[in-house]
Design a protein around this motif. Structure first.
Motif, PDB file in Angstrom:
ATOM      1  N   UNK A 115       0.822  -1.208   0.000  1.00 26.03           N
ATOM      2  CA  UNK A 115       0.000   0.000   0.000  1.00 26.03           C
ATOM      3  C   UNK A 115       0.856   1.259   0.000  1.00 26.03           C
ATOM      4  N   UNK A 116       1.910   1.257   0.812  1.00 25.66           N
ATOM      5  CA  UNK A 116       2.777   2.429   0.875  1.00 25.66           C
ATOM      6  C   UNK A 116       3.609   2.589  -0.393  1.00 25.66           C
ATOM      7  N   UNK A 117       4.013   1.476  -0.999  1.00 25.52           N
ATOM      8  CA  UNK A 117       4.729   1.562  -2.269  1.00 25.52           C
ATOM      9  C   UNK A 117       3.799   2.046  -3.381  1.00 25.52           C
ATOM     10  N   UNK A 118       2.569   1.507  -3.406  1.00 27.67           N
ATOM     11  CA  UNK A 118       1.599   1.905  -4.429  1.00 27.67           C
ATOM     12  C   UNK A 118       1.230   3.376  -4.297  1.00 27.67           C
ATOM     13  N   UNK A 119       1.229   3.888  -3.078  1.00 24.50           N
ATOM     14  CA  UNK A 119       0.959   5.313  -2.848  1.00 24.50           C
ATOM     15  C   UNK A 119       1.901   6.193  -3.668  1.00 24.50           C
ATOM     16  N   UNK A 120       3.123   5.710  -3.882  1.00 20.89           N
ATOM     17  CA  UNK A 120       4.118   6.482  -4.623  1.00 20.89           C
ATOM     18  C   UNK A 120       3.786   6.587  -6.115  1.00 20.89           C
ATOM     19  N   UNK A 121       2.928   5.700  -6.609  1.00 23.94           N
ATOM     20  CA  UNK A 121       2.576   5.719  -8.039  1.00 23.94           C
ATOM     21  C   UNK A 121       1.079   5.936  -8.232  1.00 23.94           C
ATOM     22  N   UNK A 122       0.384   6.428  -7.190  1.00 24.95           N
ATOM     23  CA  UNK A 122      -1.073   6.537  -7.251  1.00 24.95           C
ATOM     24  C   UNK A 122      -1.562   7.587  -8.231  1.00 24.95           C
ATOM     25  N   UNK A 123      -0.682   8.525  -8.643  1.00 26.06           N
ATOM     26  CA  UNK A 123      -1.097   9.521  -9.624  1.00 26.06           C
ATOM     27  C   UNK A 123      -1.122   8.946 -11.035  1.00 26.06           C
ATOM     28  N   UNK A 124      -0.484   7.783 -11.231  1.00 25.94           N
ATOM     29  CA  UNK A 124      -0.464   7.123 -12.532  1.00 25.94           C
ATOM     30  C   UNK A 124      -1.805   6.431 -12.794  1.00 25.94           C
ATOM     31  N   UNK A 125      -2.083   6.112 -14.032  1.00 27.82           N
ATOM     32  CA  UNK A 125      -3.322   5.450 -14.427  1.00 27.82           C
ATOM     33  C   UNK A 125      -3.586   4.232 -13.539  1.00 27.82           C
ATOM     34  N   UNK A 126      -4.691   4.251 -12.798  1.00 25.88           N
ATOM     35  CA  UNK A 126      -4.996   3.186 -11.843  1.00 25.88           C
ATOM     36  C   UNK A 126      -5.194   1.841 -12.541  1.00 25.88           C
ATOM     37  N   UNK A 127      -5.791   1.833 -13.725  1.00 25.31           N
ATOM     38  CA  UNK A 127      -5.971   0.582 -14.457  1.00 25.31           C
ATOM     39  C   UNK A 127      -4.630  -0.032 -14.834  1.00 25.31           C
ATOM     40  N   UNK A 128      -3.666   0.815 -15.220  1.00 27.89           N
ATOM     41  CA  UNK A 128      -2.342   0.306 -15.575  1.00 27.89           C
ATOM     42  C   UNK A 128      -1.639  -0.262 -14.352  1.00 27.89           C
ATOM     43  N   UNK A 129      -1.669   0.459 -13.233  1.00 30.62           N
ATOM     44  CA  UNK A 129      -0.994   0.004 -12.013  1.00 30.62           C
ATOM     45  C   UNK A 129      -1.576  -1.324 -11.539  1.00 30.62           C
ATOM     46  N   UNK A 130      -2.893  -1.390 -11.413  1.00 31.22           N
ATOM     47  CA  UNK A 130      -3.542  -2.601 -10.915  1.00 31.22           C
ATOM     48  C   UNK A 130      -3.420  -3.754 -11.907  1.00 31.22           C
TER      49      UNK A 130
END
Length: 353
Positions: free
Chosen positions: A173-188
Motif C-alpha cells: 500500500x505504501x509503495x503503491x501510494x508512490x505511483x497513485x497519480x499514474x493510471x490506476x488501471x495500468x498500475x492494478x
C-alpha cells in the motif's frame, strides 16, 4: 465544492474496494477445497490482470505504457513483489489453517501496519483520533487470538501467515501510494498480470495438478472483482485520501468477509468474536468522522493526474480544452498558503509541527 466532491469520491472508492476484497476472502476459502494455495493465488491475480487489461484495451483502443519516472517503476515493482506475490501466497496458506471469519477480521491488521509504516517511515501526518482508532483495531485483532474467540483455540501458524500477508500488503500500500497519480488501471493490471504469472509458474514448477475449466473461470472472476477492480478503487482512494486514511476505510473489508463467512458458510462464533467486531467498528468510526484542518503551504510541483479546476488547480491551458472535468494532462502547481479541511492526498504531503 469540487474538492469536497473529489474527497467523497475517494471515500466511496475506498469503501467499494473494501466491499469487493472483503467478499473475496470467504470465497477464496471455499475455493481452497479444490486447489493448492499457490495456484489459487496465481489464478486470482491472473483474473485481475487479464480482466483489467481487457478493460484498458476497451477504454483506450490500444495498449500504451504511461510515462513514469524511473523511481516510480521501482516502487511499482516492489508493490508487485510484496502485494502481488508474497501477500496472496501467505493468505492462501493461512486460510488452510484458519476459519474464513477469523481470517477476515485478522486482515484488519493490514490497515494498522499500513498506517504505522505511513506515519513512521513515510512521514504521513497522524493525530490522536486516528491513532486511537488504530489502537482499537489492534486490540480487536489481538482479542481474536485469545482462547475461545473462534474455533481456533489460540494463535497458530494460520493466523501468523494471515498477519504476514497483512505486512506484505501494508508495504504494498505504501509503495503503491508512490505511483497513485499514474493510471490506476495500468498500475492494478500490471500488478495482477505479473503476480499471476509468477504464482502460476511456481505452481506448475512444483507439479500442481491443473484444475477444471469451470473452476479456473470461477477463480479468475473472483480475482478480477476482489483483487482487480478492488485495487483500481484502492489506488483512486490513495490518490485522494493518503495511505493511512485509505487503509482505515479499507479496514471495513473484514467485516464484510466475516459476515459472508458466518451467514453463507455457517462458521461458529463466540461473544469474544463479537466483542472484536465492536472494537473494530468503533475504531473505523473514529477514522470516518475525522476532520483535519490547519494553515499549510503548498510547494511548487509538476505532475500528471486526473483533476478538476479547484483551489489547487488554477492553471491555464496551452491546448484546446472542451471544458469537461475531470481531465488529465501535465500541469504545474505554484506556491500557495491557505487553510481548509484536507487529507494527506497527492497535494498535501507537508510536515506538521
Amino acid at each position: 465544492m469540487k474538492t469536497r466532491i473529489f474527497w467523497s469520491s475517494a471515500i466511496y472508492a475506498a469503501l467499494g474496494a473494501a466491499a469487493l476484497f472483503g467478499a473475496s476472502t470467504p470465497l477464496a476459502k471455499a475455493l481452497l477445497h479444490d486447489t493448492p494455495p499457490v495456484l489459487l493465488a496465481g489464478l486470482l491475480y491472473l483474473g485481475s490482470g487479464i480482466g483489467l487489461g481487457l478493460a484498458r484495451l476497451a477504454r483506450d483502443r490500444s495498449w500504451c505504457i504511461p510515462t513514469m519516472p524511473r523511481a516510480e517503476w521501482l516502487w511499482l515493482l516492489l508493490a508487485i513483489g510484496f502485494g502481488g506475490v508474497l501477500g496472496p501466497l501467505a493468505l492462501m496458506l493461512g486460510l488452510t489453517f484458519t476459519p474464513a471469519s477469523t481470517a477476515s477480521l485478522l486482515l484488519n491488521l493490514e490497515a494498522v501496519l499500513t498506517a504505522v509504516l505511513a506515519w513512521v517511515v513515510f512521514h504521513e501526518n497522524a493525530d490522536g483520533r486516528i491513532v486511537l482508532g488504530m489502537i482499537l483495531i489492534v486490540l480487536s485483532a489481538l482479542l481474536l487470538a485469545l482462547p475461545g474467540s473462534s474455533d481456533v483455540a489460540s494463535l497458530n501458524w494460520g493466523s501468523s501467515l494471515v498477519a504476514a500477508a497483512c505486512l506484505c500488503w501494508a508495504l504494498d500500500n505504501n509503495f503503491t501510494r508512490k505511483v497513485s497519480a499514474t493510471d490506476a488501471l495500468f498500475v492494478a493490471g500490471t500488478k495482477g498480470l505479473m503476480a499471476g504469472v509468477v504464482n502460476v509458474g511456481i505452481a506448475l514448477w512444483i507439479g500442481v495438478n491443473w484444475p477444471t475449466a469451470p473452476f479456473i473461470g470461477m477463480a479468475m472472476v473472483v480475482g478480477f472483482l476482489g483483487y482487480g477492480v478492488s485495487l483500481v478503487l484502492f489506488v483512486l482512494a490513495l490518490r485522494g485520501l493518503g495511505t493511512a486514511r485509505t487503509g482505515a476505510y479499507f479496514s471495513t473489508a473484514p467485516f464484510i468477509g466475516a459476515a459472508i463467512a458466518i451467514l453463507a458458510f455457517g462458521e461458529p462464533t463466540s461473544w469474544m468474536f463479537w466483542a472484536a467486531v465492536l472494537l473494530m467498528a468503533i475504531g473505523v468510526w473514529l477514522h470516518l468522522t475525522e476532520r483535519h484542518e490547519h494553515m499549510h503551504m503548498h510547494v511548487p510541483i509538476t505532475h500528471t493526474h486526473p483533476h478538476v479546476h479547484d483551489s489547487h488547480h488554477r492553471h491555464t491551458h496551452d491546448f484546446s480544452w472542451d471544458g469537461n472535468e475531470p481531465h488529465t494532462h501535465e500541469h504545474a502547481h505554484t506556491p500557495i498558503t491557505h487553510s481548509h479541511p484536507h487529507y494527506p492526498d497527492i497535494h498535501h504531503q507537508h510536515r506538521h509541527t
